[in-house]
Write a protein that holds these residues in place. Structure first.
Motif, PDB file in Angstrom:
ATOM      1  N   GLY A 146       0.817  -1.214   0.000  1.00  0.00           N
ATOM      2  CA  GLY A 146       0.000   0.000   0.000  1.00  0.00           C
ATOM      3  C   GLY A 146       0.846   1.258   0.000  1.00  0.00           C
ATOM      4  N   PHE A 147       1.926   1.241   0.769  1.00  0.00           N
ATOM      5  CA  PHE A 147       2.828   2.389   0.826  1.00  0.00           C
ATOM      6  C   PHE A 147       3.482   2.653  -0.533  1.00  0.00           C
ATOM      7  N   TYR A 148       4.060   1.605  -1.111  1.00  0.00           N
ATOM      8  CA  TYR A 148       4.779   1.795  -2.380  1.00  0.00           C
ATOM      9  C   TYR A 148       3.839   2.205  -3.514  1.00  0.00           C
ATOM     10  N   LEU A 149       2.646   1.618  -3.545  1.00  0.00           N
ATOM     11  CA  LEU A 149       1.689   1.990  -4.583  1.00  0.00           C
ATOM     12  C   LEU A 149       1.268   3.452  -4.415  1.00  0.00           C
ATOM     13  N   SER A 150       0.964   3.852  -3.187  1.00  0.00           N
ATOM     14  CA  SER A 150       0.556   5.232  -2.924  1.00  0.00           C
ATOM     15  C   SER A 150       1.660   6.212  -3.305  1.00  0.00           C
ATOM     16  N   GLN A 151       2.884   5.882  -2.935  1.00  0.00           N
ATOM     17  CA  GLN A 151       4.016   6.750  -3.265  1.00  0.00           C
ATOM     18  C   GLN A 151       4.131   6.945  -4.782  1.00  0.00           C
ATOM     19  N   LYS A 152       3.969   5.864  -5.526  1.00  0.00           N
ATOM     20  CA  LYS A 152       4.093   5.948  -6.986  1.00  0.00           C
ATOM     21  C   LYS A 152       2.965   6.796  -7.583  1.00  0.00           C
ATOM     22  N   LEU A 153       1.755   6.619  -7.084  1.00  0.00           N
ATOM     23  CA  LEU A 153       0.628   7.408  -7.587  1.00  0.00           C
ATOM     24  C   LEU A 153       0.792   8.887  -7.237  1.00  0.00           C
ATOM     25  N   LEU A 154       1.216   9.164  -6.014  1.00  0.00           N
ATOM     26  CA  LEU A 154       1.401  10.550  -5.571  1.00  0.00           C
ATOM     27  C   LEU A 154       2.508  11.247  -6.353  1.00  0.00           C
ATOM     28  N   GLU A 155       3.569  10.524  -6.638  1.00  0.00           N
ATOM     29  CA  GLU A 155       4.680  11.103  -7.410  1.00  0.00           C
ATOM     30  C   GLU A 155       4.239  11.528  -8.812  1.00  0.00           C
ATOM     31  N   GLN A 156       3.178  10.879  -9.309  1.00  0.00           N
ATOM     32  CA  GLN A 156       2.671  11.224 -10.639  1.00  0.00           C
ATOM     33  C   GLN A 156       1.558  12.264 -10.589  1.00  0.00           C
ATOM     34  N   GLY A 157       1.253  12.749  -9.373  1.00  0.00           N
ATOM     35  CA  GLY A 157       0.273  13.823  -9.239  1.00  0.00           C
ATOM     36  C   GLY A 157      -1.142  13.373  -8.948  1.00  0.00           C
ATOM     37  N   CYS A 158      -1.342  12.102  -8.612  1.00  0.00           N
ATOM     38  CA  CYS A 158      -2.695  11.610  -8.303  1.00  0.00           C
ATOM     39  C   CYS A 158      -3.117  12.030  -6.896  1.00  0.00           C
ATOM     40  N   ARG A 159      -4.425  12.068  -6.689  1.00  0.00           N
ATOM     41  CA  ARG A 159      -4.982  12.302  -5.359  1.00  0.00           C
ATOM     42  C   ARG A 159      -5.196  10.940  -4.705  1.00  0.00           C
ATOM     43  N   VAL A 160      -4.618  10.751  -3.532  1.00  0.00           N
ATOM     44  CA  VAL A 160      -4.692   9.454  -2.846  1.00  0.00           C
ATOM     45  C   VAL A 160      -5.300   9.619  -1.457  1.00  0.00           C
ATOM     46  N   ILE A 161      -6.375   8.878  -1.213  1.00  0.00           N
ATOM     47  CA  ILE A 161      -6.967   8.789   0.125  1.00  0.00           C
ATOM     48  C   ILE A 161      -6.498   7.467   0.713  1.00  0.00           C
ATOM     49  N   GLY A 162      -5.761   7.516   1.804  1.00  0.00           N
ATOM     50  CA  GLY A 162      -5.202   6.302   2.395  1.00  0.00           C
ATOM     51  C   GLY A 162      -5.866   5.952   3.712  1.00  0.00           C
ATOM     52  N   ILE A 163      -6.232   4.690   3.875  1.00  0.00           N
ATOM     53  CA  ILE A 163      -6.848   4.213   5.123  1.00  0.00           C
ATOM     54  C   ILE A 163      -5.975   3.111   5.720  1.00  0.00           C
ATOM     55  N   ASP A 164      -5.788   3.146   7.032  1.00  0.00           N
ATOM     56  CA  ASP A 164      -5.057   2.073   7.713  1.00  0.00           C
ATOM     57  C   ASP A 164      -5.419   2.107   9.193  1.00  0.00           C
ATOM     58  N   ASN A 165      -5.517   0.927   9.810  1.00  0.00           N
ATOM     59  CA  ASN A 165      -5.815   0.910  11.256  1.00  0.00           C
ATOM     60  C   ASN A 165      -4.546   0.810  12.099  1.00  0.00           C
ATOM     61  N   ILE A 166      -3.385   0.772  11.439  1.00  0.00           N
ATOM     62  CA  ILE A 166      -2.071   0.701  12.129  1.00  0.00           C
ATOM     63  C   ILE A 166      -2.095  -0.371  13.227  1.00  0.00           C
ATOM     64  N   ASN A 167      -2.526  -1.589  12.867  1.00  0.00           N
ATOM     65  CA  ASN A 167      -2.548  -2.640  13.901  1.00  0.00           C
ATOM     66  C   ASN A 167      -1.130  -3.100  14.236  1.00  0.00           C
ATOM     67  N   ASP A 168      -0.998  -3.819  15.341  1.00  0.00           N
ATOM     68  CA  ASP A 168       0.344  -4.181  15.822  1.00  0.00           C
ATOM     69  C   ASP A 168       0.731  -5.614  15.454  1.00  0.00           C
ATOM     70  N   TYR A 169       0.217  -6.114  14.330  1.00  0.00           N
ATOM     71  CA  TYR A 169       0.623  -7.452  13.862  1.00  0.00           C
ATOM     72  C   TYR A 169       2.140  -7.514  13.687  1.00  0.00           C
TER      73      TYR A 169
END
Length: 341
Positions: A22-45
């Motif tokens: 999710g991080f790498y995909l978001s970074q790539k989309l953002l670098e190209q100028g896309c709008r990204v809404i990111g959701i995560d519960n930051i669990n401790d797995y």
């Protein structure tokens, strides 16, 4: 071969944004100028510090919005879809791990079944252009026929994790049939790379080495029947997803499933030797793991091997990063991130 390129004017909703892919995909989309809404519960797995380190890299992007929340919260998901009106949804939020599912089945049902259902419902009521979701190579179970093809029989899962991923494929197919939601499932094969998941073997082996502990290899020391894995570098996974998100299925029932793997399985022992060499180069001294051999764990499979023909025929893409290149990048990141001397 003609296929659509990424549309930077669309809004992309990525679940599991603080996770590895999710991080790498978001970074790539953002670098190209896309709008990204990111959701995560930051669990401790696994170590949440790694999740926060990934988010820290994404936060400076102007078009990035982070929402801390759980996809199993239906009301929250419906509100997010209503407010941000995403065009493309990529569901990478899931409880991962085969072995963990044996001890903690509840969290898999909560995240992988209920959470995915909520996403399908949100897509149903907020007409999206395309839903892409992570399935897994684990759906193939202990299939003997290799390489694994998308048309193979996958009704004999050997872990609850695999059951939840196969369920996602069936649920997505039903929603595509009933509500004409274009959906694409990705059967991912052993993804690795820098900033990866600490529960994955290559990461655990590296941690064990620097802690002065032996690594466990689950093949009983039987080198005639060594474990094979189709290790796939994270950049290849992200490139495949980036192409697929802009090219939804056009079939009458708009649902397709693709393998994304390296199409080149490696013996686990060769992978370990390659990791030893990569770490040796990264720290400037020889690294040899101390090894102990144990029986296979319940839910593990002896081999994963992806046929990538369908992906190549559909969008002309095939992963290409060698394990030598990929593990070297991981080793250099690990040494820098953990300040290994």
């Amino acid at each position: 071969m003609s296929y659509k390129r990424l549309d930077i004017n669309k809004t992309y909703l990525i679940t599991g944004v603080a996770g590895f892919i999710g991080f790498y995909l978001s970074q790539k989309l953002l670098e190209q100028g896309c709008r990204v809404i990111g959701i995560d519960n930051i669990n401790d797995y696994y170590d949440v510090n790694l999740k926060y380190a990934r988010l820290k890299i994404l936060k400076p992007f102007e078009k990035f919005i982070f929402i801390k929340g759980d996809i199993s919260d239906k009301a929250m998901m419906m509100n997010i879809f209503e407010e941000y009106k995403p065009n493309i949804v990529v569901n990478l939020a899931a409880q991962a791990g085969v072995r963990y599912s044996i001890e903690n089945p509840d969290v898999y049902i909560q995240s992988n079944i209920i959470g995915f259902f909520n996403i399908l419902e949100a897509c149903r009521y907020n007409s999206v252009d395309h839903l892409v979701y992570a399935s897994s190579s684990s759906v193939y179970g202990s299939n003997k026929k290799v390489p694994f093809e998308e048309s193979d029989f996958v009704d004999h899962p050997v872990s609850l994790y695999a059951v939840t991923k196969k369920s996602n494929e069936l649920m997505a197919h039903a929603y595509s049939h009933l509500y004409k939601i274009p959906t694409t499932g990705l059967r991912l094969f052993t993804v690795y790379g820098p900033m990866g998941r600490p529960d994955m073997a290559y990461f655990r082996f590296t941690q064990k080495y620097f802690a002065g502990e032996p690594i466990s290899i689950f093949n009983n020391g039987n080198f005639e029947h060594d474990l094979y894995r189709d290790f796939t570098y994270v950049d290849d996974i992200v490139e495949g997803i980036e192409i697929l998100i802009s090219n939804p299925p056009l079939e009458i029932v708009p649902h397709k499933v693709f393998n994304i793997g390296n199409n080149s399985p490696e013996k686990l022992m060769i992978f370990i030797e390659t990791l030893e060499k990569a770490l040796s180069k990264a720290i400037g001294r020889e690294v040899i793991f101390s090894k102990k051999f144990e029986p296979m764990k319940p839910g593990d499979v002896p081999a994963t091997y992806a046929s990538t023909d369908l992906l190549q025929e559909t969008v002309g893409f095939k992963p290409s990063t060698t394990i030598e290149e990929g593990l070297q990048r991981f080793a250099e990141w690990y040494v820098e991130y953990y300040e290994v001397k």
